[in-house]
Write a protein that holds these residues in place. Structure first.
Motif, PDB file in Angstrom:
ATOM      1  N   ARG A   1       0.853  -1.204   0.000  1.00 55.71           N
ATOM      2  CA  ARG A   1       0.000   0.000   0.000  1.00 55.71           C
ATOM      3  C   ARG A   1       0.882   1.246   0.000  1.00 55.71           C
ATOM      4  N   ILE A   2       0.893   1.938  -1.130  1.00 55.05           N
ATOM      5  CA  ILE A   2       1.662   3.172  -1.269  1.00 55.05           C
ATOM      6  C   ILE A   2       0.681   4.343  -1.221  1.00 55.05           C
ATOM      7  N   VAL A   3       0.852   5.218  -0.262  1.00 55.25           N
ATOM      8  CA  VAL A   3      -0.058   6.368  -0.129  1.00 55.25           C
ATOM      9  C   VAL A   3       0.525   7.553  -0.890  1.00 55.25           C
ATOM     10  N   LEU A   4      -0.325   8.152  -1.708  1.00 52.90           N
ATOM     11  CA  LEU A   4       0.124   9.231  -2.596  1.00 52.90           C
ATOM     12  C   LEU A   4      -0.962  10.296  -2.664  1.00 52.90           C
ATOM     13  N   GLY A   5      -0.558  11.550  -2.613  1.00 51.86           N
ATOM     14  CA  GLY A   5      -1.528  12.608  -2.853  1.00 51.86           C
ATOM     15  C   GLY A   5      -2.042  12.501  -4.274  1.00 51.86           C
ATOM     16  N   ASN A   6      -3.285  12.834  -4.484  1.00 55.92           N
ATOM     17  CA  ASN A   6      -3.861  12.775  -5.829  1.00 55.92           C
ATOM     18  C   ASN A   6      -3.007  13.599  -6.796  1.00 55.92           C
ATOM     19  N   PRO A   7      -2.363  12.969  -7.772  1.00 55.76           N
ATOM     20  CA  PRO A   7      -1.463  13.701  -8.678  1.00 55.76           C
ATOM     21  C   PRO A   7      -2.132  14.837  -9.442  1.00 55.76           C
ATOM     22  N   GLU A   8      -3.453  14.795  -9.573  1.00 52.06           N
ATOM     23  CA  GLU A   8      -4.170  15.844 -10.310  1.00 52.06           C
ATOM     24  C   GLU A   8      -4.285  17.138  -9.516  1.00 52.06           C
ATOM     25  N   THR A   9      -4.281  17.031  -8.196  1.00 50.46           N
ATOM     26  CA  THR A   9      -4.499  18.222  -7.365  1.00 50.46           C
ATOM     27  C   THR A   9      -3.426  18.443  -6.306  1.00 50.46           C
ATOM     28  N   VAL A  10      -2.589  17.446  -6.056  1.00 53.35           N
ATOM     29  CA  VAL A  10      -1.570  17.545  -4.999  1.00 53.35           C
ATOM     30  C   VAL A  10      -0.179  17.451  -5.624  1.00 53.35           C
ATOM     31  N   PRO A  11       0.588  18.539  -5.618  1.00 56.63           N
ATOM     32  CA  PRO A  11       1.922  18.511  -6.226  1.00 56.63           C
ATOM     33  C   PRO A  11       2.808  17.381  -5.712  1.00 56.63           C
TER      34      PRO A  11
ATOM     35  N   ASN B   1       2.015  14.354  -7.502  1.00 55.52           N
ATOM     36  CA  ASN B   1       2.542  14.399  -8.864  1.00 55.52           C
ATOM     37  C   ASN B   1       4.044  14.119  -8.875  1.00 55.52           C
ATOM     38  N   TYR B   2       4.759  14.712  -7.913  1.00 55.67           N
ATOM     39  CA  TYR B   2       6.193  14.453  -7.810  1.00 55.67           C
ATOM     40  C   TYR B   2       6.444  12.962  -7.535  1.00 55.67           C
ATOM     41  N   GLY B   3       5.622  12.379  -6.650  1.00 54.35           N
ATOM     42  CA  GLY B   3       5.771  10.968  -6.326  1.00 54.35           C
ATOM     43  C   GLY B   3       5.538  10.083  -7.537  1.00 54.35           C
ATOM     44  N   LYS B   4       4.530  10.436  -8.313  1.00 56.24           N
ATOM     45  CA  LYS B   4       4.252   9.675  -9.533  1.00 56.24           C
ATOM     46  C   LYS B   4       5.426   9.786 -10.501  1.00 56.24           C
ATOM     47  N   GLN B   5       6.028  10.974 -10.596  1.00 53.33           N
ATOM     48  CA  GLN B   5       7.189  11.161 -11.455  1.00 53.33           C
ATOM     49  C   GLN B   5       8.343  10.261 -11.016  1.00 53.33           C
ATOM     50  N   VAL B   6       8.543  10.133  -9.705  1.00 47.91           N
ATOM     51  CA  VAL B   6       9.614   9.270  -9.188  1.00 47.91           C
ATOM     52  C   VAL B   6       9.356   7.822  -9.580  1.00 47.91           C
ATOM     53  N   LEU B   7       8.119   7.372  -9.383  1.00 47.10           N
ATOM     54  CA  LEU B   7       7.770   5.990  -9.700  1.00 47.10           C
ATOM     55  C   LEU B   7       7.872   5.720 -11.201  1.00 47.10           C
ATOM     56  N   THR B   8       7.548   6.729 -11.991  1.00 46.52           N
ATOM     57  CA  THR B   8       7.676   6.607 -13.448  1.00 46.52           C
ATOM     58  C   THR B   8       9.145   6.539 -13.838  1.00 46.52           C
ATOM     59  N   LYS B   9       9.968   7.382 -13.211  1.00 42.07           N
ATOM     60  CA  LYS B   9      11.408   7.396 -13.476  1.00 42.07           C
ATOM     61  C   LYS B   9      12.045   6.046 -13.127  1.00 42.07           C
ATOM     62  N   LEU B  10      11.533   5.425 -12.076  1.00 42.55           N
ATOM     63  CA  LEU B  10      12.038   4.115 -11.658  1.00 42.55           C
ATOM     64  C   LEU B  10      11.530   2.998 -12.561  1.00 42.55           C
ATOM     65  N   GLY B  11      10.548   3.330 -13.404  1.00 45.69           N
ATOM     66  CA  GLY B  11       9.999   2.349 -14.333  1.00 45.69           C
ATOM     67  C   GLY B  11       9.025   1.370 -13.699  1.00 45.69           C
ATOM     68  N   VAL B  12       8.415   1.773 -12.556  1.00 40.65           N
ATOM     69  CA  VAL B  12       7.512   0.844 -11.863  1.00 40.65           C
ATOM     70  C   VAL B  12       6.085   1.377 -11.725  1.00 40.65           C
ATOM     71  N   TRP B  13       5.797   2.529 -12.319  1.00 42.66           N
ATOM     72  CA  TRP B  13       4.473   3.128 -12.110  1.00 42.66           C
ATOM     73  C   TRP B  13       3.334   2.192 -12.487  1.00 42.66           C
ATOM     74  N   GLU B  14       3.374   1.626 -13.658  1.00 44.20           N
ATOM     75  CA  GLU B  14       2.289   0.747 -14.093  1.00 44.20           C
ATOM     76  C   GLU B  14       2.169  -0.478 -13.188  1.00 44.20           C
ATOM     77  N   GLN B  15       3.285  -0.929 -12.679  1.00 39.20           N
ATOM     78  CA  GLN B  15       3.288  -2.101 -11.795  1.00 39.20           C
ATOM     79  C   GLN B  15       2.673  -1.785 -10.432  1.00 39.20           C
ATOM     80  N   VAL B  16       2.992  -0.605  -9.875  1.00 36.45           N
ATOM     81  CA  VAL B  16       2.536  -0.296  -8.517  1.00 36.45           C
ATOM     82  C   VAL B  16       1.218   0.472  -8.477  1.00 36.45           C
ATOM     83  N   GLU B  17       0.771   0.996  -9.587  1.00 37.79           N
ATOM     84  CA  GLU B  17      -0.446   1.812  -9.588  1.00 37.79           C
ATOM     85  C   GLU B  17      -1.630   1.122  -8.908  1.00 37.79           C
TER      86      GLU B  17
END
Length: 262
Positions: free
Chosen positions: A141-151, A154-170
């Motif tokens: 369980r990864i807690v993340l602010g809503n990327p649409e309204t919480v910077p 959005n930064y957290g999503k960018q990190v997960l995307t950079k790591l190449g795991v966003w689709e896996q952990v979403e």
């Protein structure tokens, strides 16, 4: 001679009374608010501790009543939408440049300047084993602010995307309304890890612990800009803006873990 003495004593007593009255009037004047204007500040949730202290200090030094400076803390995207819809706010402090730029493009803000910077960190509940960023895919369980309204989200999503795991952990992501809600979820065990700002981790004390600091090149720079909202601009808004940008104001922000632009 007695008559002269009586006259002199009368003059002295009159002067003393006038002086006391003047001092009383000065004391009364100093207790009055310096202005009757009111402002509302729209500020990123991560600024709650620091900005609340700044507002209280300003109100005290300027003899303002509590209701003359109101602060609305929320996700920057939510605050930006409220301003676009005409919310009666005089200042906006966003946790990213994107939301401020959207208001600039609509000519709704002026005097936009960098305010503070922050760092994005991964936190886990206090006492739990630390998780490195390269282990994030194993977190349930990864807690993340809503990327649409919480910077921060959005930064957290960018990190997960950079790591190449966003689709896996979403599928394992639990969304929260702002960084304060992310911190609360992790501290209460409703999440196994979460992305928040360093300042929020510091403010949380023993509730959470920093597990990893995200590399600067894994997300956009965490820059907080400040701007005056044109529609509800007034003298109090301008003066409070100058106060939080002053060396005195910046010292308070640094105390809460922010890096200042000066």
């Amino acid at each position: 001679m007695k008559r002269i003495l009586l006259v002199l004593m009368s003059v002295f007593m009159l002067a003393l009374l006038v002086g006391c009255g003047s001092d009383t009037n000065k004391a009364a004047d100093s207790a009055k608010p310096s202005t009757s204007e009111k402002i509302t500040v729209q500020a990123a949730a991560s600024l709650k501790g620091a900005l609340t202290e700044l507002a209280e200090s300003y109100k005290k030094s300027h003899n303002l009543s509590d209701d003359q400076i109101a602060i609305n803390f929320a996700g920057s995207g939510t605050l930006r939408q409220q301003i676009e819809q005409g919310a009666p706010a005089s200042l906006f402090i966003s946790a990213d440049e994107k939301n401020m730029k959207m208001l600039q493009d609509k000519d709704l803000v002026t005097d936009v300047k960098p305010f503070v910077t922050n760092e994005l960190v991964l936190v886990v509940p206090k006492g739990q084993p630390k998780i490195e960023l390269n282990q994030i895919a194993s977190v349930k369980r990864i807690v993340l602010g809503n990327p649409e309204t919480v910077p921060a989200g959005n930064y957290g999503k960018q990190v997960l995307t950079k790591l190449g795991v966003w689709e896996q952990v979403e599928p394992n992501v639990v969304y929260a309304k702002d960084v304060k809600a992310v911190t609360a979820s992790v501290s209460q065990g409703a999440g196994d890890a979460g992305f928040i700002y360093k300042t929020d981790a510091i403010a949380a004390g023993d509730a959470v612990q920093i597990s990893a600091v995200t590399p600067a090149d894994s997300h956009d720079p965490v820059i907080y800009p400040i701007g005056i909202i044109k529609k509800y601009d007034n003298a109090l808004a301008k003066d409070f803006y100058q106060y939080v940008m002053s060396p005195e104001g910046q010292k308070v922000l640094e105390k809460y873990g922010f890096s200042t632009s000066k």
